[in-house]
Design an enzyme around this catalytic site. Structure first.
Site, PDB file in Angstrom:
ATOM      1  N   LYS A 204       0.779  -1.354   0.141  1.00 19.88           N
ATOM      2  CA  LYS A 204      -0.063  -0.088   0.124  1.00 19.88           C
ATOM      3  C   LYS A 204       0.922   1.184  -0.046  1.00 19.88           C
ATOM      4  CE  LYS A 204      -3.660   2.074   2.697  1.00 19.88           C
ATOM      5  NZ  LYS A 204      -4.379   2.074   3.755  1.00 19.88           N
ATOM      6  N   GLU A 210      10.429  -4.500   4.549  1.00 15.90           N
ATOM      7  CA  GLU A 210      10.457  -5.764   4.177  1.00 15.90           C
ATOM      8  C   GLU A 210      10.360  -6.157   2.753  1.00 15.90           C
ATOM      9  OE1 GLU A 210       9.045  -4.754   6.674  1.00 15.90           O
ATOM     10  OE2 GLU A 210       8.853  -6.223   8.401  1.00 15.90           O
ATOM     11  N   GLY A 265      -4.829  -2.064   5.067  1.00 16.86           N
ATOM     12  CA  GLY A 265      -4.032  -3.044   4.576  1.00 16.86           C
ATOM     13  C   GLY A 265      -4.739  -4.430   5.032  1.00 16.86           C
ATOM     14  N   ARG A 266      -5.090  -4.524   6.033  1.00  6.55           N
ATOM     15  CA  ARG A 266      -5.807  -6.032   6.342  1.00  6.55           C
ATOM     16  C   ARG A 266      -7.256  -6.329   5.753  1.00  6.55           C
ATOM     17  NH1 ARG A 266      -4.662  -2.679  10.282  1.00  6.55           N
ATOM     18  NH2 ARG A 266      -6.265  -1.604  11.819  1.00  6.55           N
ATOM     19  N   GLU A 351      -4.674  -6.922  14.660  1.00 10.97           N
ATOM     20  CA  GLU A 351      -4.224  -5.476  14.193  1.00 10.97           C
ATOM     21  C   GLU A 351      -5.327  -4.474  14.569  1.00 10.97           C
ATOM     22  OE1 GLU A 351      -0.610  -4.742  11.505  1.00 10.97           O
ATOM     23  OE2 GLU A 351      -2.209  -4.338  10.335  1.00 10.97           O
ATOM     24  N   HIS A 382      -4.223 -32.924  17.224  1.00 12.07           N
ATOM     25  CA  HIS A 382      -3.116 -33.753  17.633  1.00 12.07           C
ATOM     26  C   HIS A 382      -1.958 -32.742  18.045  1.00 12.07           C
ATOM     27  CE1 HIS A 382      -4.621 -37.490  16.206  1.00 12.07           C
ATOM     28  NE2 HIS A 382      -5.291 -36.625  15.187  1.00 12.07           N
ATOM     29  N   LYS A 510       9.425  -0.235  14.274  1.00 14.84           N
ATOM     30  CA  LYS A 510      10.073  -0.022  12.775  1.00 14.84           C
ATOM     31  C   LYS A 510      11.250   1.025  12.908  1.00 14.84           C
ATOM     32  CE  LYS A 510       6.065  -0.490   9.975  1.00 14.84           C
ATOM     33  NZ  LYS A 510       5.075  -0.027   9.283  1.00 14.84           N
TER      34      LYS A 510
END
Ligand code: F6P
Length: 549
Positions: A204, A210, A265-266, A351, A382, A510
């Site tokens: 965005k 990253e 973003g999410r 978030e 399990h 950050k």
């Protein structure tokens, strides 16, 4: 409604807790033959059974009073009509516009956003058809066999989850690279042929450390392999709101897919960020995904609270988080195709609602966002189910299961469905010590063995779950499911009075990483740190000689 009415609604729930919270659900089922019918909701073929919760009709009534007192309905209307609900960033919250299917205009700052939305969908169709059909070629004329999607957080988790669920193997192979740890990209590139590889840079902001680090390395790899900068235009596309930064990276405007600052973003899988979904499953599937989300949007906006699925899920979550003290909830899809569903939901929920300050700038006085986690069943049985069945913590579960499978392997799906229903039943019903003892005696166990082992085999039961059942996991149903959880999170944020649409909590890390990086790469002199961070840096230097590899 006033804040005192809201407070009164909370207090009524707290008083109600004492009245019912310890009544075992198996008793509630025995006392009410209509319990399943009373506590199930439908939207098309999707059924939500919430009867296995520690509730009686009064509980839901009080929870709905709370929603009324918090004016959730008003917040819903404000979202759908483009109000700037994201107060700390002064932004509208309009992912619902991305899946608006009718002719409705939706305005932000007086301008209709829908023409732009539709134009990008058309661009996505042309491009995805071109890549899937072989018309879009790489620099050497090769067709595209592999697509590497570079992005992180909301620019990766949604498309990853959906593409994994809907991929039928009839499009290019998809690879998702998110981690700045170079092993992620290096391992991905190791198996690829540059001539037939397309890179999607999804960000965005187009500034995320990253993503931009991975994108630059991928670009260098591609140019190195194909021997020309010109290849970038045939092998890189960008999904972003930041046109200028995409251009500076060398991606031509024709290869840019835009979206807007009113898309969080999410909540961005429905925008150009969903391009990998269209590449993997085709644009028709992407359209059906939008159709499903739109159907849930309409339901959310129009259905009364007692028939409203997101509202109901949200209120149950509030009951457990705020009144019964649950710290987390597990989401367990009995479907391997939804292997990344919990990872996607984690960001959507945590978030959004991991906040301590309300929209009024004051600290909240009640617990906010729960911890969301999970893995697909039956694998989950399990690993962590032991704790949910017999641990000391309360972990409400959401189970998701399709009635029909689409893999064609005989015998598997009945086992999946049986296990899913059985886990919910076992969590609710439990097993008493008397039953355990009787069963052990009937199996011939010696009395001493019964005394020693029986307490370990007791299940308290009374552990809550929701069951979501749908006919099959097709694109439309997945859209319904995703929007269901998005709106659940919205309702909870509205009740807690927080801004579910910013994420300032990721900023400090950050900033400090930038400072430490400058020390590590020598671009700025050391700065004072706390003793632990200084000690760690010194130890790192002692191991590496102070040179970053
Ligand atoms: O983690 C913080 C965050 O801003 C998320 O909200 C977002 O999904 C992610 O980083 C990626 O951001 P961008 O799409 O700008 O690269």
């Amino acid at each position: 409604m006033t804040s005192s009415q809201l407070e009164a609604a909370w207090q009524a729930l707290e008083a109600h807790r004492a009245a019912i919270a310890d009544r075992p659900m198996r008793e509630l089922f025995a006392a009410d033959p209509q319990r399943f019918a009373r506590f199930t909701l439908r939207l098309d073929d999707l059924l939500l059974d919430y009867s296995k919760n520690r509730i009686v009709p009064k509980t839901m009534e009080l929870l709905r009073n709370l929603a009324r007192a918090a004016d959730v309905q008003g917040a819903v209307e404000r979202m759908f009509t483009g109000a700037k609900l994201n107060v700390s960033e002064d932004r509208a919250v309009l992912h619902v516009a991305l899946r608006e299917r009718g002719p409705r205009a939706i305005a932000v700052d007086g301008a209709d956003v829908m023409p732009g939305v539709r134009a990008v969908l058309t661009q996505m169709r042309t491009f995805s058809d071109g890549v899937r059909g072989g018309a879009w070629r790489g620099q050497t004329g090769a067709t595209i066999t592999d697509v590497v999607h570079i992005g992180i957080g909301g620019s990766s988790l949604g498309p990853q989850m959906v593409a994994a669920a809907l991929d039928r193997g009839d499009g290019p192979r998809l690879h998702f690279v998110s981690n700045v740890d170079g092993s992620h990209l290096a391992r991905c590139l190791a198996g690829l042929d540059a001539a037939s590889t397309l890179f999607i840079v999804a960000s965005k902001s187009f500034t995320t450390q990253e993503t931009m680090t991975n994108a630059r390395s991928a670009r260098a790899w591609l140019v190195g392999k194909l021997g020309t900068e010109k290849a970038v235009a045939r092998h890189f596309v960008a999904l972003s709101t930041n046109t200028a930064a995409c251009g500076a990276f060398g991606i031509p405007e024709s290869n840019m897919f835009a979206f807007w600052d009113w898309v969080g973003g999410r909540y961005s899988s429905w925008s150009a960020i969903g391009l990998p979904i269209a590449l993997a499953a085709g644009m028709d599937a992407f359209d059906q995904l939008l159709d499903g989300a739109h159907a849930m949007d309409r339901h959310f906006r129009e259905a009364p609270p007692e028939a409203n699925l997101p509202m109901t899920l949200a209120l149950l979550g509030i009951w457990y988080a705020n009144i019964l003290g649950a710290e987390s909830y597990a989401v367990v899809p009995y479907d391997q195709r939804l292997a990344r569903f919990a990872a996607w939901l984690q960001q959507v929920d945590m978030e959004s609602n991991g906040k301590t300050v309300g929209t009024d700038g004051r600290r909240v006085t009640r617990t906010t966002g729960p911890i969301a986690w999970g893995e697909p069943g039956t694998d989950a049985q399990h690993s962590f189910f032991q704790l949910i069945h017999q641990g000391t913590r309360l972990v409400p579960c959401d189970f998701l299961v399709a009635a029909e499978a689409d893999h064609g392997l005989a015998g598997h799906h009945a086992i999946v469905v049986a296990n899913c229903f059985a886990q919910a039943e076992a969590l609710m019903i439990g097993r008493t010590e008397d039953d355990v003892r009787a069963e052990m005696r009937a199996a011939g166990a010696a009395p001493a063995t019964v005394d020693r082992v029986a307490p370990h085999r007791v299940f308290d039961g009374n552990r809550p779950s929701n069951m979501i059942v749908f006919r099959r996991l097709d694109p439309r149903t997945l859209g319904v499911l995703m929007a269901l959880y998005e709106h659940k999170v919205f309702v909870q944020g509205a009740i807690w009075g927080i801004n579910s649409f910013d994420q300032w909590g990721v900023e400090l890390g950050k900033q400090l990483a930038g400072r430490i990086l400058a020390e590590i790469d020598g671009s700025s002199p050391p700065v004072p740190h706390d003793a632990s961070t200084a000690g760690l840096l010194a130890y790192w230097r002692s191991l590496t000689g102070g040179t970053a590899p």
